[in-house]
Design a protein around this motif. Structure first.
Motif, PDB file in Angstrom:
ATOM      1  N   ASP A  15     -21.602 -34.201 -10.339  1.00 53.50           N
ATOM      2  CA  ASP A  15     -22.707 -33.471 -10.964  1.00 53.50           C
ATOM      3  C   ASP A  15     -24.059 -33.851 -10.371  1.00 53.50           C
ATOM      4  O   ASP A  15     -25.002 -33.058 -10.391  1.00 53.50           O
ATOM      5  CB  ASP A  15     -22.725 -33.743 -12.470  1.00 53.50           C
ATOM      6  CG  ASP A  15     -21.601 -33.035 -13.202  1.00 53.50           C
ATOM      7  OD1 ASP A  15     -21.184 -31.952 -12.739  1.00 53.50           O
ATOM      8  OD2 ASP A  15     -21.132 -33.568 -14.227  1.00 53.50           O
ATOM      9  N   ALA A  16     -24.144 -35.079  -9.820  1.00 56.57           N
ATOM     10  CA  ALA A  16     -25.431 -35.587  -9.346  1.00 56.57           C
ATOM     11  C   ALA A  16     -25.714 -35.315  -7.875  1.00 56.57           C
ATOM     12  O   ALA A  16     -26.874 -35.222  -7.464  1.00 56.57           O
ATOM     13  CB  ALA A  16     -25.508 -37.094  -9.603  1.00 56.57           C
ATOM     14  N   VAL A  17     -24.664 -35.209  -7.077  1.00 55.28           N
ATOM     15  CA  VAL A  17     -24.818 -35.132  -5.618  1.00 55.28           C
ATOM     16  C   VAL A  17     -24.780 -33.679  -5.162  1.00 55.28           C
ATOM     17  O   VAL A  17     -23.787 -32.971  -5.354  1.00 55.28           O
ATOM     18  CB  VAL A  17     -23.709 -35.950  -4.920  1.00 55.28           C
ATOM     19  CG1 VAL A  17     -23.750 -35.741  -3.421  1.00 55.28           C
ATOM     20  CG2 VAL A  17     -23.850 -37.428  -5.266  1.00 55.28           C
ATOM     21  N   THR A  18     -25.866 -33.244  -4.537  1.00 55.49           N
ATOM     22  CA  THR A  18     -25.975 -31.848  -4.113  1.00 55.49           C
ATOM     23  C   THR A  18     -26.547 -31.746  -2.697  1.00 55.49           C
ATOM     24  O   THR A  18     -27.123 -32.699  -2.164  1.00 55.49           O
ATOM     25  CB  THR A  18     -26.896 -31.051  -5.053  1.00 55.49           C
ATOM     26  OG1 THR A  18     -28.218 -31.616  -5.004  1.00 55.49           O
ATOM     27  CG2 THR A  18     -26.389 -31.091  -6.489  1.00 55.49           C
ATOM     28  N   ASN A  19     -26.404 -30.571  -2.120  1.00 58.66           N
ATOM     29  CA  ASN A  19     -27.110 -30.220  -0.884  1.00 58.66           C
ATOM     30  C   ASN A  19     -27.568 -28.768  -1.008  1.00 58.66           C
ATOM     31  O   ASN A  19     -27.559 -28.219  -2.123  1.00 58.66           O
ATOM     32  CB  ASN A  19     -26.238 -30.459   0.361  1.00 58.66           C
ATOM     33  CG  ASN A  19     -24.950 -29.637   0.358  1.00 58.66           C
ATOM     34  OD1 ASN A  19     -24.809 -28.663  -0.395  1.00 58.66           O
ATOM     35  ND2 ASN A  19     -24.003 -30.025   1.201  1.00 58.66           N
TER      36      ASN A  19
END
Length: 332
Positions: free
Chosen positions: A57-61
């Protein structure tokens, strides 16, 4: 009032005193909805599943959320990609690593990484890279009203698990299921092999499920980080602690602090502290065959996972100075 009743009252009082929430219902075991495949699919370890779900849920690009993490237990099969990729659900670190190896051999690209709470078991090749991202510890847990001591030595634990203890002949040791990284780590930490596990050991329990401790003579290995996270009332972490309590080893407590400030004791018995890993195909993080998303997510101290230290600590884990290192390579 019998011992079990006292334990229940004590457990209820303890939870209230600590201010730790208790979940009424289990959380979803997989990406929700299950068709939210995201960019990387991971399977394996029970120990790290909630932390990696949190990282999902926290790691995005630029393309949105990156990690879709499938829990160790749930439906018999899972579908990890939009096209094809219906596979048996791997339960535990070794099962996840084996599934990743099988995927590499088949070339199906259904699994991008495996969660592992153990280090390499076979270094005959360098096909896989074990990338550390957090610190955990394993201690033994007993029932709140246990007749067993709240502190045992490594030697005493070895005697209990080989069923040769003369100090605690009535002890009923529990051990996680085959394929569990915690199982293999625990046996190594107490200094015995699989072949030395005694006939008195119940070897069929799911790891980190304190409800399996049914009486005051039983004990089981338990991830310290998992126990902490399960008691925090985090929305996606079901509380499986039951009436279990973590105990000390060699006179060293497994945690520091109280209530919501409870944390892994970085000075816990050294043999019982471990790095936990995300395992990736070596060919996909190096050279012309590298997957840029896999690299940006896991590789190096500035990777997206290593930069999410606050999320990792929320789930009870400590930090590691070698976060994102690609030095450890193995076959499985």
């Amino acid at each position: 009032m019998n011992v079990k009743s006292r334990a229940k009252v004590g457990a209820a009082f303890g939870a209230a005193a600590l201010g730790l929430g208790i979940l009424a219902t289990p959380a979803s075991a997989d990406p929700n909805p299950t068709t939210d495949y995201r960019q990387l699919a991971g399977v394996g370890s029970d120990t790290t599943q909630y932390a990696v779900n949190g990282l999902g849920d926290a790691v995005t690009n630029a393309n949105g959320k990156i990690i879709a993490s499938w829990n160790a237990v749930g439906t018999a099969t899972i579908k990890t990609k939009a096209t094809g990729c219906v596979i048996s659900r791997p339960n535990g670190s070794s099962a996840g690593i084996n599934a990743l190896n099988a995927d590499i051999t088949a070339g199906t690209n259904c699994i991008d990484f495996a969660r592992s709470s153990r280090g390499p078991a076979d270094t005959s090749t360098q096909d896989l890279t074990f990338i550390p991202f957090a610190k955990d510890g394993v201690t033994y847990a007993t029932d709140l009203g246990s007749s067993l001591p709240t502190n045992l030595t490594k030697a005493q634990l070895a005697a209990i698990y080989t069923c040769t203890s003369t100090e605690f002949p009535s002890a009923q040791p529990l051990l996680p299921q085959s394929g569990s990284g915690t199982r293999s780590f625990w046996l190594s930490a107490i200094g015995i092999t699989e072949a030395q596990v005694g006939a008195c050991v119940n070897q069929s329990v799911q790891e980190h499920d304190g409800v399996a401790i049914a009486n005051g003579s039983q004990l089981m290995p338990y991830s310290i980080a998992q126990w902490i996270a399960q008691g925090k009332g985090i929305a996606d972490v079901p509380n499986r602690r039951g009436e279990s309590r973590l105990r000390s080893i060699n006179g060293l407590a497994p945690t520091t602090g109280t209530g919501t400030a409870t944390a892994l004791n970085a000075n816990f018995a050294a043999d019982f502290l471990r790095d936990v890993y995300n395992v990736v195909p070596t060919a996909k993080i190096t050279g012309a065959t590298a997957n840029p998303v896999l690299v940006e997510t896991f590789v190096g101290s500035t990777s997206k996972v290593c930069a999410a230290g606050s999320t990792i600590s929320t789930y009870g884990f400590g930090t590691v100075t070698n976060c994102g290192s690609t030095a450890v390579k193995a076959e499985r």
